[in-house]
Design a protein around this motif. Structure first.
Motif, PDB file in Angstrom:
ATOM      1  N   LEU A 251       0.776  -1.041   0.047  1.00  0.00           N
ATOM      2  CA  LEU A 251      -0.091   0.111  -0.163  1.00  0.00           C
ATOM      3  C   LEU A 251       0.861   1.370   0.184  1.00  0.00           C
ATOM      4  N   ARG A 252       2.080   1.310   0.864  1.00  0.00           N
ATOM      5  CA  ARG A 252       2.756   2.343   0.629  1.00  0.00           C
ATOM      6  C   ARG A 252       3.594   2.613  -0.453  1.00  0.00           C
ATOM      7  N   THR A 253       3.990   1.356  -1.109  1.00  0.00           N
ATOM      8  CA  THR A 253       4.558   1.419  -2.475  1.00  0.00           C
ATOM      9  C   THR A 253       3.673   2.099  -3.521  1.00  0.00           C
ATOM     10  N   PHE A 254       2.406   1.943  -3.426  1.00  0.00           N
ATOM     11  CA  PHE A 254       1.626   2.520  -4.352  1.00  0.00           C
ATOM     12  C   PHE A 254       1.475   4.083  -4.502  1.00  0.00           C
ATOM     13  N   VAL A 331      -7.882   5.112   8.127  1.00  0.00           N
ATOM     14  CA  VAL A 331      -7.151   3.990   8.523  1.00  0.00           C
ATOM     15  C   VAL A 331      -5.847   3.456   7.643  1.00  0.00           C
ATOM     16  N   ILE A 332      -6.262   4.038   6.343  1.00  0.00           N
ATOM     17  CA  ILE A 332      -5.095   3.828   5.470  1.00  0.00           C
ATOM     18  C   ILE A 332      -3.848   4.484   5.739  1.00  0.00           C
ATOM     19  N   PHE A 333      -3.984   5.760   5.968  1.00  0.00           N
ATOM     20  CA  PHE A 333      -2.958   6.655   6.199  1.00  0.00           C
ATOM     21  C   PHE A 333      -2.210   6.443   7.480  1.00  0.00           C
ATOM     22  N   ARG A 334      -2.885   6.038   8.477  1.00  0.00           N
ATOM     23  CA  ARG A 334      -2.490   5.581   9.851  1.00  0.00           C
ATOM     24  C   ARG A 334      -1.435   4.334   9.803  1.00  0.00           C
ATOM     25  N   ASN A 335      -1.838   3.314   8.999  1.00  0.00           N
ATOM     26  CA  ASN A 335      -0.995   2.195   9.054  1.00  0.00           C
ATOM     27  C   ASN A 335       0.083   2.153   8.185  1.00  0.00           C
ATOM     28  N   VAL A 336      -0.085   2.833   7.083  1.00  0.00           N
ATOM     29  CA  VAL A 336       1.014   3.434   6.467  1.00  0.00           C
ATOM     30  C   VAL A 336       2.342   4.212   7.175  1.00  0.00           C
ATOM     31  N   PHE A 390      -7.213  15.750   9.215  1.00  0.00           N
ATOM     32  CA  PHE A 390      -5.728  15.767   9.142  1.00  0.00           C
ATOM     33  C   PHE A 390      -5.232  16.301  10.306  1.00  0.00           C
ATOM     34  N   ASN A 391      -5.982  17.049  11.238  1.00  0.00           N
ATOM     35  CA  ASN A 391      -5.471  17.535  12.632  1.00  0.00           C
ATOM     36  C   ASN A 391      -5.283  16.350  13.396  1.00  0.00           C
TER      37      ASN A 391
END
Length: 463
Positions: A251-254, A331-336, A390-391
């Motif tokens: 996911l990060r690589t994408f 969820v996506i941002f936090r895990n990456v 974002f905060n």
């Protein structure tokens, strides 16, 4: 008598010190970092407390960290059904050399209905267990979690086999289209498979898949291709992936820039080979919000690039790729971001992006500006929710941008904002020409002033 007593006390002290010395040496040995680098992490309480649900699977547990979650036990029978089908598929694939007895090989290996019996035909199970046993050390060391000490090696290998077979069979059904799961169930499982705590090492999937299906590439795509197909909704750049540690890493690589050869720009670094593990220095770092920069004359434009990180500032235009915000974006941002903090401490590109957006978006007015410019599309319901997102994302994350390109962009924006002429010019434009009505009234007033001046001059000449 007294001397004899003192001697026994001295011997007891020596024995206790010796035992303590042995205990300390054993503790030091156990605390050594294993030679095989870990890549699957338990989220620290400091980060987890901000949003616990962001790191907890909702449908299915993968790997040992959430295996005992009572809320996920309902998927265990499904996992074993998928394991059975995976073993049947592997057995049937090994029998393809008996064609033409079996007819069409594609229809034969992809059929979910079969009369193969577990006891008679599943010799491949022993091969798969032997394959896992041969890499047991690498599997164990992939998890940076001390709590695994309560799990026996046999339990770990069982969990890994069942969960890996579930993933492989899920991907194959998704590819060949006979999946009996609903779109909602697939979307929920897909999200769970991206969580940093809910992973198995990718090399395990690769080894099992190759052992089962590598002899027939005309029928079976690679497990890497199947993975990219299953997670295609996140691959906006249509990347050709060459390797990954697990699905959070994918996911990060994408989101990373594509290099000139069409591959992703990750260096696949690990904490062990990072040469300079320095914390970003934010002592002098600041950036005005989007509305403040806009008031100073910065023009916000949506970039045509599909790469999240492809942000550029060519005075006065700041180009940012469009970010689509959904319910699961946090969820996506936090895990990456957690993966980057642990695995790529000097390559925190997604963390840097989130911090930049946190700088730009402080209020609902900032979010409204970016939505108006089509830099952000949101399904959250309000611009205030976008700002709050974002905060929250920036909370408890190390402040300061690491990436040189983004750091230079921040410095350029600050320099532009700090130039008095830009602020004066932008303020004048906003006050008098920012809307058609203001422009019309300003033009009319200027024209009236000009005509009055001309009339005054002509009157003076006539006199």
């Amino acid at each position: 008598m007294q001397s004899s007593k003192n001697e026994r006390q001295r011997q007891t002290l020596e024995i206790d010190i010796k035992a303590l010395e042995i205990d300390i040496k054993e503790m030091m040995i156990k605390s050594r970092r294993p030679p095989f680098p870990c890549c699957i992490y338990r989220v620290s309480p400091v980060l987890r407390d901000v949003n616990r649900k962001a790191y907890t699977p909702r449908t299915v547990s993968i790997g040992p960290l959430h295996h005992n979650n009572k809320n996920l036990k309902g998927m265990q029978p499904v996992k074993f059904q998928y394991l059975e089908q995976f073993l049947k598929r592997a057995t049937k694939t090994a029998m393809l050399n008996e064609l033409p007895h079996w007819g069409d090989p594609m229809g034969f290996v992809t059929s979910l209905d079969t009369d193969l019996q577990i006891g008679k035909h599943f010799s491949c199970l022993e091969r798969f267990l032997g394959l896992l046993k041969s890499t047991e050390g690498d599997i164990w060391n992939s998890y940076a979690e001390d709590d695994l000490n309560h799990i026996t090696l046999e339990e770990l290998l069982k969990i890994i086999l069942v969960d890996s077979a579930f993933i492989i069979e899920l991907f194959l059904r998704f590819h060949f289209n006979p999946s009996r799961l609903t779109p909602f169930e697939i979307a929920s499982i897909r999200m769970d498979l991206l969580l940093i705590e809910n992973q198995v090492p990718f090399f395990v999937l690769e080894n099992l898949y190759k052992e089962a299906f590598d002899s027939y590439p005309n029928i079976y795509p690679t497990i890497l291709e199947l993975s990219c197909e299953f997670f295609e909704p996140y691959n906006h750049q249509k990347m050709q992936i060459q390797t990954m540690k697990h699905f959070t890493d994918l996911l990060r690589t994408f989101h990373l820039p594509i290099t000139t050869d069409g591959e992703h720009g990750s260096d696949c670094g690990t904490p062990e080979n990072e040469s300079k593990n320095r914390e970003p220095d934010d002592s002098n770092e600041h950036l005005k919000s989007a509305t403040q920069l806009h008031a100073a004359g910065v023009q916000f434009n949506v970039s045509s690039s599909k790469c999240t990180l492809d942000i550029s500032f060519i005075k006065p235009k700041l180009a940012i790729p469009c970010l689509h915000i959904y319910d699961d974006t946090e969820v996506i941002f936090r895990n990456v971001m957690v993966l980057e903090i642990y695995q790529y401490p000097n390559k925190t590109l997604i963390c840097d992006y989130v911090l930049l957006m946190d700088y730009l978006i402080n209020t609902s007015e900032d979010a409204e500006l970016l939505v108006e410019k089509k830099i952000i599309t949101s399904r959250l319901g309000s611009n205030q929710q976008v700002a709050s997102l974002f905060n929250r994302l920036g909370r408890n994350i190390v402040k300061g941008i690491n990436d040189k390109k983004l750091k230079g962009l921040v410095q350029a924006l600050n320099a532009y904002y700090d130039t008095p002429w830009h602020t004066t010019k932008a303020t004048f434009w906003l006050k008098y020409f920012s809307t058609p009505w203001k422009a019309a009234s300003t033009t009319a007033a200027s024209l009236l002033l000009l005509l009055t001046l001309i009339q005054t001059v002509l009157t003076g000449i006539a006199l």
